[in-house]
Design an enzyme around this catalytic site. Sequence first.
Site, PDB file in Angstrom:
ATOM      1  N   LYS A  21       0.857  -1.194  -0.158  1.00 17.60           N
ATOM      2  CA  LYS A  21       0.075   0.027  -0.047  1.00 17.60           C
ATOM      3  C   LYS A  21       1.060   1.103  -0.102  1.00 17.60           C
ATOM      4  CE  LYS A  21      -2.707   1.030   3.661  1.00 17.60           C
ATOM      5  NZ  LYS A  21      -2.263   2.179   4.212  1.00 17.60           N
ATOM      6  N   GLY A  93      -4.716   7.830   5.568  1.00 21.76           N
ATOM      7  CA  GLY A  93      -3.818   8.736   6.404  1.00 21.76           C
ATOM      8  C   GLY A  93      -2.589   9.060   5.361  1.00 21.76           C
ATOM      9  N   ARG A 121      -7.874  12.344  12.991  1.00 20.12           N
ATOM     10  CA  ARG A 121      -6.718  11.721  12.879  1.00 20.12           C
ATOM     11  C   ARG A 121      -5.778  13.158  12.880  1.00 20.12           C
ATOM     12  NH1 ARG A 121      -5.299   6.831   9.367  1.00 20.12           N
ATOM     13  NH2 ARG A 121      -3.387   6.862  10.208  1.00 20.12           N
ATOM     14  N   GLN A 168       4.957   9.056   7.354  1.00 21.48           N
ATOM     15  CA  GLN A 168       4.127  10.325   6.590  1.00 21.48           C
ATOM     16  C   GLN A 168       4.432  11.676   6.836  1.00 21.48           C
ATOM     17  OE1 GLN A 168       0.248   9.247   7.929  1.00 21.48           O
ATOM     18  NE2 GLN A 168       0.144   7.223   6.903  1.00 21.48           N
ATOM     19  N   ASP A 314       1.978  -1.344  12.150  1.00 22.70           N
ATOM     20  CA  ASP A 314       0.653  -1.669  11.413  1.00 22.70           C
ATOM     21  C   ASP A 314       0.524  -3.268  11.920  1.00 22.70           C
ATOM     22  OD1 ASP A 314       0.597   0.793  10.493  1.00 22.70           O
ATOM     23  OD2 ASP A 314       0.984   0.401   8.630  1.00 22.70           O
ATOM     24  N   LYS A 341      -4.052   5.979  14.836  1.00 21.58           N
ATOM     25  CA  LYS A 341      -4.462   5.248  13.526  1.00 21.58           C
ATOM     26  C   LYS A 341      -5.809   5.314  12.843  1.00 21.58           C
ATOM     27  CE  LYS A 341      -0.256   4.231  13.032  1.00 21.58           C
ATOM     28  NZ  LYS A 341       0.675   4.998  12.132  1.00 21.58           N
ATOM     29  N   ARG A 387      -7.217  -3.320   9.552  1.00 19.54           N
ATOM     30  CA  ARG A 387      -6.431  -4.175  10.378  1.00 19.54           C
ATOM     31  C   ARG A 387      -7.125  -4.968  11.270  1.00 19.54           C
ATOM     32  NH1 ARG A 387      -2.460  -3.756   6.786  1.00 19.54           N
ATOM     33  NH2 ARG A 387      -1.693  -1.693   6.294  1.00 19.54           N
TER      34      ARG A 387
HETATM   35  O1  SPQ Z   1      -2.463   5.553   5.393  1.00 19.97           O
HETATM   36  P1  SPQ Z   1      -2.779   5.188   6.752  1.00 19.97           P
HETATM   37  O2  SPQ Z   1      -4.579   5.337   6.915  1.00 19.97           O
HETATM   38  O3  SPQ Z   1      -2.184   5.977   7.787  1.00 19.97           O
HETATM   39  O4  SPQ Z   1      -2.524   3.465   7.011  1.00 19.97           O
HETATM   40  C1  SPQ Z   1      -1.729   2.915   7.800  1.00 19.97           C
HETATM   41  C2  SPQ Z   1      -2.221   1.215   7.753  1.00 19.97           C
HETATM   42  O5  SPQ Z   1      -2.492   0.727   8.886  1.00 19.97           O
HETATM   43  O6  SPQ Z   1      -2.704   0.925   7.017  1.00 19.97           O
HETATM   44  C3  SPQ Z   1      -1.799   3.429   9.464  1.00 19.97           C
HETATM   45  F1  SPQ Z   1      -2.958   3.247   9.949  1.00 19.97           F
HETATM   46  O7  SPQ Z   1      -0.444   2.764   7.574  1.00 19.97           O
HETATM   47  C4  SPQ Z   1       0.605   3.842   7.729  1.00 19.97           C
HETATM   48  C5  SPQ Z   1       1.935   3.389   8.733  1.00 19.97           C
HETATM   49  O8  SPQ Z   1       1.232   3.119   9.918  1.00 19.97           O
HETATM   50  C6  SPQ Z   1       1.190   4.019   6.338  1.00 19.97           C
HETATM   51  C7  SPQ Z   1       2.698   4.612   6.183  1.00 19.97           C
HETATM   52  C8  SPQ Z   1       3.003   5.187   4.937  1.00 19.97           C
HETATM   53  O9  SPQ Z   1       2.632   4.586   3.990  1.00 19.97           O
HETATM   54  O10 SPQ Z   1       3.978   6.187   5.235  1.00 19.97           O
HETATM   55  C9  SPQ Z   1       3.111   5.112   7.310  1.00 19.97           C
HETATM   56  C10 SPQ Z   1       2.465   4.613   8.959  1.00 19.97           C
HETATM   57  O11 SPQ Z   1       2.165   5.810   9.530  1.00 19.97           O
HETATM   58  P2  SPQ Z   1       2.920   6.828  10.161  1.00 19.97           P
HETATM   59  O12 SPQ Z   1       2.235   7.912  10.652  1.00 19.97           O
HETATM   60  O13 SPQ Z   1       3.911   5.859  11.412  1.00 19.97           O
HETATM   61  O14 SPQ Z   1       3.864   7.540   9.062  1.00 19.97           O
END
Ligand code: SPQ
Length: 427
Positions: A21, A93, A121, A168, A314, A341, A387
């Site tokens: 993803k 997110g 969020r 992110q 995750d 999350k 999840r």
């Molecule tokens: O995209 P989203 O909704 O934040 O999805 C999640 C998931 O479980 O699929 C988190 F809820 O994954 C994020 C992950 O936790 C995807 C991601 C990325 O692609 O950069 C990074 C992680 O989040 P973060 O806040 O730690 O950068």
Amino acid sequence: MRNSQLEEIRLVGDVIIPGDKSISHRAIMFGSLANGTTRITNFLLGEDCLSTIACFRKLGVHIDVLEEEVIVHGKGIEELKEPNAVLDVGNSGTTARLMMGILSGLPFHSVLIGDASIGKRPMKRVTKPLKQMGASIDGREDATYTPISIRGGSLKSISYHSPVSSAQVKSSILLAGLFADGTTIVSEPEKSRDHTERMLKAFGCELDVNGNTVSINGNQRLTATDVIVPGDISSAAFFLVAGSIIPNSEILLKNVGVNPTRIGILTVLERMGANITLEDEKMVNGEPIANIRVKSSKLKATVIGGAEIPTCIDELPILALAASMADGETIIKDAEELRVKETDRIQTVVTELSNLGVSIEATKDGMIIQGNSSLKGANVKSHGDHRMGMMLSIASLLADGETEIEDTNCIAVSFPNFKEQLNDLIK
Ligand code: SPQ
């Protein structure tokens, strides 16, 4: 889903894990910023990544979604245009936060919205540094929550230490840094996933990575390149745990990404005594991939915390289920990020595993799980979190009696054919 321990199922067979993803999102984003045609194979056609495609189409990018590949017809950043409708990130997110970085560098106005979960969020972790770079951003509670409106352009570089280890946050600032004057530097407490850094290099950008610090020079242009998306280890995680804890199982997961910043699930399960082997390891597009074989084995409790957390963030819901079947007491700590999350994953995991009879307690930054549980069928909820939906589907296979899971449609966010793949393995 219903099942019973008494039926003595086992899981046997091969699984083709859908595309990663995180990498699928980035391939659409970078292909849209680049000059030229980007062909993406094994793209994840999950709802989150479709939201990213929809956003870039509204910015004027032509994107073909075909059966075998997704083609992004990039014309460079100068051709991106002001959207005449709101950009809807749905449940994603990643789309929200990375788009904010990109939109901050573009000389027009845009408004970003998402679903009810996105509306809760925290976005200030990106809007604050992006405002420091010069973007004009507004939103609920001082740009903490969506809807967020952005008027971008004329950014200056910053040096930013993120208080959270988040790919992110890091990616959002680096993408804004691409449009800024000077060198933008981002550091974080522990290293988060580094797909942005790897893929920006594949698209011809120069950036410097030194431990947990990344620097990028502004005013760089991206050149299109083809992307082969590895299987998502976060999706594979459900089968790695299921194959470990359901007796007499053996599953082969094919072409899974094993980027060192993502393999916490492997390190933790191996420490717990799992029988996991990597086969046919190779590099594809700057990302390591492998076939992963898992055979069932008795697990033992462990402590999960510190620098390991971003590498399995995750996967913690499904690791909590693994812990409930292990010998001893497992502690998950340093994982406050779980609270922000798609749901508060400390609360939802504790609530729903308790409903199934697990002795589990929430802490401020994690949970404490007692092993050797006997799961009992119950009515449980995904709370709209993909999840959670998948973790509870695996738990239902272990529970004695019938388990009803409310709202499993959300699984399509990251793994549209999860149920079919799981059913095919059940023997
Ligand atoms: O995209 P989203 O909704 O934040 O999805 C999640 C998931 O479980 O699929 C988190 F809820 O994954 C994020 C992950 O936790 C995807 C991601 C990325 O692609 O950069 C990074 C992680 O989040 P973060 O806040 O730690 O950068």
